[in-house]
Structures are given as C-alpha cells and as structure tokens.
Motif scaffolding. Sequence first.
Motif, PDB file in Angstrom:
ATOM      1  N   PRO A  64     101.905 -25.912  27.589  1.00  0.00           N
ATOM      2  CA  PRO A  64     102.823 -25.443  28.624  1.00  0.00           C
ATOM      3  C   PRO A  64     103.872 -24.877  27.903  1.00  0.00           C
ATOM      4  O   PRO A  64     104.493 -25.193  26.947  1.00  0.00           O
ATOM      5  CB  PRO A  64     103.196 -26.827  29.082  1.00  0.00           C
ATOM      6  CG  PRO A  64     101.946 -27.830  29.118  1.00  0.00           C
ATOM      7  CD  PRO A  64     101.444 -27.434  27.572  1.00  0.00           C
ATOM      8  N   GLY A  65     104.511 -23.646  28.743  1.00  0.00           N
ATOM      9  CA  GLY A  65     105.490 -22.897  28.299  1.00  0.00           C
ATOM     10  C   GLY A  65     105.042 -21.717  27.191  1.00  0.00           C
ATOM     11  O   GLY A  65     105.857 -21.061  26.886  1.00  0.00           O
ATOM     12  N   GLY A  66     103.732 -21.837  26.921  1.00  0.00           N
ATOM     13  CA  GLY A  66     103.337 -20.805  25.834  1.00  0.00           C
ATOM     14  C   GLY A  66     103.122 -19.380  26.403  1.00  0.00           C
ATOM     15  O   GLY A  66     103.387 -19.412  27.705  1.00  0.00           O
ATOM     16  N   ARG A  67     102.737 -18.331  25.766  1.00  0.00           N
ATOM     17  CA  ARG A  67     102.794 -17.034  26.340  1.00  0.00           C
ATOM     18  C   ARG A  67     101.389 -16.770  26.092  1.00  0.00           C
ATOM     19  O   ARG A  67     100.662 -16.802  25.121  1.00  0.00           O
ATOM     20  CB  ARG A  67     103.795 -16.243  25.958  1.00  0.00           C
ATOM     21  CG  ARG A  67     105.272 -16.599  25.767  1.00  0.00           C
ATOM     22  CD  ARG A  67     105.635 -16.382  27.169  1.00  0.00           C
ATOM     23  NE  ARG A  67     107.041 -16.899  27.272  1.00  0.00           N
ATOM     24  CZ  ARG A  67     107.939 -16.695  28.052  1.00  0.00           C
ATOM     25  NH1 ARG A  67     107.886 -15.888  29.046  1.00  0.00           N
ATOM     26  NH2 ARG A  67     109.008 -17.217  28.078  1.00  0.00           N
ATOM     27  N   ALA A  68     100.726 -15.992  26.914  1.00  0.00           N
ATOM     28  CA  ALA A  68      99.787 -15.086  26.691  1.00  0.00           C
ATOM     29  C   ALA A  68      99.861 -13.512  26.533  1.00  0.00           C
ATOM     30  O   ALA A  68     100.972 -13.237  27.556  1.00  0.00           O
ATOM     31  CB  ALA A  68      98.656 -15.160  27.860  1.00  0.00           C
ATOM     32  N   LEU A  69      99.535 -12.798  25.729  1.00  0.00           N
ATOM     33  CA  LEU A  69     100.008 -11.407  25.334  1.00  0.00           C
ATOM     34  C   LEU A  69      98.967 -10.554  25.933  1.00  0.00           C
ATOM     35  O   LEU A  69      97.958 -10.540  25.388  1.00  0.00           O
ATOM     36  CB  LEU A  69     100.372 -11.264  24.087  1.00  0.00           C
ATOM     37  CG  LEU A  69     101.235 -12.182  23.442  1.00  0.00           C
ATOM     38  CD1 LEU A  69     101.423 -11.899  22.034  1.00  0.00           C
ATOM     39  CD2 LEU A  69     102.762 -12.182  24.208  1.00  0.00           C
ATOM     40  N   TYR A  70      99.216  -9.498  26.598  1.00  0.00           N
ATOM     41  CA  TYR A  70      98.431  -8.607  27.448  1.00  0.00           C
ATOM     42  C   TYR A  70      98.849  -7.123  27.070  1.00  0.00           C
ATOM     43  O   TYR A  70     100.143  -6.943  26.962  1.00  0.00           O
ATOM     44  CB  TYR A  70      98.327  -8.954  28.907  1.00  0.00           C
ATOM     45  CG  TYR A  70      97.357  -9.988  29.366  1.00  0.00           C
ATOM     46  CD1 TYR A  70      95.788 -10.001  29.195  1.00  0.00           C
ATOM     47  CD2 TYR A  70      97.756 -11.238  29.131  1.00  0.00           C
ATOM     48  CE1 TYR A  70      95.037 -11.038  29.490  1.00  0.00           C
ATOM     49  CE2 TYR A  70      97.181 -12.453  29.361  1.00  0.00           C
ATOM     50  CZ  TYR A  70      95.711 -12.038  29.438  1.00  0.00           C
ATOM     51  OH  TYR A  70      94.919 -13.232  29.727  1.00  0.00           O
ATOM     52  N   ALA A  71      98.016  -6.104  26.962  1.00  0.00           N
ATOM     53  CA  ALA A  71      98.567  -4.755  26.538  1.00  0.00           C
ATOM     54  C   ALA A  71      97.779  -3.868  27.712  1.00  0.00           C
ATOM     55  O   ALA A  71      96.557  -4.039  27.681  1.00  0.00           O
ATOM     56  CB  ALA A  71      98.452  -4.266  25.362  1.00  0.00           C
ATOM     57  N   ARG A  72      98.410  -2.917  28.077  1.00  0.00           N
ATOM     58  CA  ARG A  72      97.641  -1.679  28.917  1.00  0.00           C
ATOM     59  C   ARG A  72      96.525  -1.008  28.119  1.00  0.00           C
ATOM     60  O   ARG A  72      96.919  -0.679  27.077  1.00  0.00           O
ATOM     61  CB  ARG A  72      98.728  -0.999  29.307  1.00  0.00           C
ATOM     62  CG  ARG A  72      98.043   0.143  30.159  1.00  0.00           C
ATOM     63  CD  ARG A  72      99.191   1.006  30.913  1.00  0.00           C
ATOM     64  NE  ARG A  72      99.137   0.355  32.408  1.00  0.00           N
ATOM     65  CZ  ARG A  72      99.943   0.938  33.229  1.00  0.00           C
ATOM     66  NH1 ARG A  72     100.958   1.642  32.893  1.00  0.00           N
ATOM     67  NH2 ARG A  72      99.590   0.492  34.782  1.00  0.00           N
ATOM     68  N   ARG A  73      95.553  -1.121  28.844  1.00  0.00           N
ATOM     69  CA  ARG A  73      94.097  -0.313  28.017  1.00  0.00           C
ATOM     70  C   ARG A  73      94.649   1.099  28.289  1.00  0.00           C
ATOM     71  O   ARG A  73      95.005   1.474  29.210  1.00  0.00           O
ATOM     72  CB  ARG A  73      92.939  -0.763  29.096  1.00  0.00           C
ATOM     73  CG  ARG A  73      91.697  -0.345  28.576  1.00  0.00           C
ATOM     74  CD  ARG A  73      90.599  -0.755  29.340  1.00  0.00           C
ATOM     75  NE  ARG A  73      90.327  -2.153  29.111  1.00  0.00           N
ATOM     76  CZ  ARG A  73      89.208  -2.706  29.736  1.00  0.00           C
ATOM     77  NH1 ARG A  73      88.411  -2.149  30.227  1.00  0.00           N
ATOM     78  NH2 ARG A  73      89.088  -4.196  29.479  1.00  0.00           N
ATOM     79  N   GLU A  74      94.293   1.726  26.945  1.00  0.00           N
ATOM     80  CA  GLU A  74      94.660   3.027  26.815  1.00  0.00           C
ATOM     81  C   GLU A  74      94.084   4.069  27.805  1.00  0.00           C
ATOM     82  O   GLU A  74      94.778   4.879  28.398  1.00  0.00           O
ATOM     83  CB  GLU A  74      93.996   3.799  25.579  1.00  0.00           C
ATOM     84  CG  GLU A  74      94.527   5.000  25.127  1.00  0.00           C
ATOM     85  CD  GLU A  74      94.316   5.322  23.684  1.00  0.00           C
ATOM     86  OE1 GLU A  74      93.806   6.255  23.348  1.00  0.00           O
ATOM     87  OE2 GLU A  74      94.392   4.326  22.699  1.00  0.00           O
ATOM     88  N   ASN A  75      92.734   3.981  28.275  1.00  0.00           N
ATOM     89  CA  ASN A  75      92.221   4.682  29.151  1.00  0.00           C
ATOM     90  C   ASN A  75      91.897   4.358  30.654  1.00  0.00           C
ATOM     91  O   ASN A  75      91.379   5.017  31.671  1.00  0.00           O
ATOM     92  CB  ASN A  75      90.698   5.242  28.810  1.00  0.00           C
ATOM     93  CG  ASN A  75      90.804   6.061  27.448  1.00  0.00           C
ATOM     94  OD1 ASN A  75      91.536   6.472  27.168  1.00  0.00           O
ATOM     95  ND2 ASN A  75      89.955   5.786  26.265  1.00  0.00           N
ATOM     96  N   ASP A  76      92.493   2.859  30.987  1.00  0.00           N
ATOM     97  CA  ASP A  76      92.562   2.607  32.146  1.00  0.00           C
ATOM     98  C   ASP A  76      93.664   1.656  32.604  1.00  0.00           C
ATOM     99  O   ASP A  76      93.826   0.661  32.314  1.00  0.00           O
ATOM    100  CB  ASP A  76      91.331   1.548  32.319  1.00  0.00           C
ATOM    101  CG  ASP A  76      90.868   1.170  33.655  1.00  0.00           C
ATOM    102  OD1 ASP A  76      91.963   1.278  34.664  1.00  0.00           O
ATOM    103  OD2 ASP A  76      89.871   0.461  33.886  1.00  0.00           O
ATOM    104  N   GLY A  77      94.642   2.322  32.921  1.00  0.00           N
ATOM    105  CA  GLY A  77      96.055   1.832  33.331  1.00  0.00           C
ATOM    106  C   GLY A  77      95.924   0.636  34.484  1.00  0.00           C
ATOM    107  O   GLY A  77      96.945  -0.049  34.547  1.00  0.00           O
TER     108      GLY A  77
END
Length: 90
Positions: A64-77
């Motif tokens: 609880p309260g943790g974060r999941a980190l996501y980044a935009r895929r280079e060739n698929d916005g």
Amino acid sequence: MDEVEFLRGRVYGADHEDAGPRPERVYAHLVGGPLDGLLLDVTDRSEQELREVALTTEIGRYGPGGRALYARRENDGRRLDWRGDAPGVL
C-alpha cells in the motif's frame, strides 16, 4: 489489442462503478507490472510527463502506497511499459 477490447478496459484511478473509458478522453494501455491491462487517462498530460509516470498501487512490490513506474513505449505512444516498482513518498 483490438478497439473493442480496448474500450472494455478499466481505467486506472476510476471508481469501480464508472471504470470504463470515456469517448472524449485519450488513454494509454499499461503493459506489465501490477497494473497490467489497465488504461491510463493521458488526455491532459504532456509528452514530457509521459516519459515516466509513477502510479500509486496497493499491489506492487512495496504494498500500500507504493508506486508502479511506467514509461511510454518508444514506437507506440498508446502503450506505457512497466519499468519497476518504487516505495511511496513519505
């Protein structure tokens, strides 16, 4: 993922009763990690803000309260790939 399947997805942070996508909004698909399969409303987010997003989750490595980190895929916005988990902000 076809358009019909996409429109059936649940939106991150939405109420359970109203968790579906809205036609006037823009979404990205979260791929991998604890939020895999959810949609993220990116309507008002800039390209810079989508380079990496930290989303609060109850089910990641840090609980609880943790974060999941996501980044935009280079060739698929329309896709954000999971990069790992991080502890929540104190």
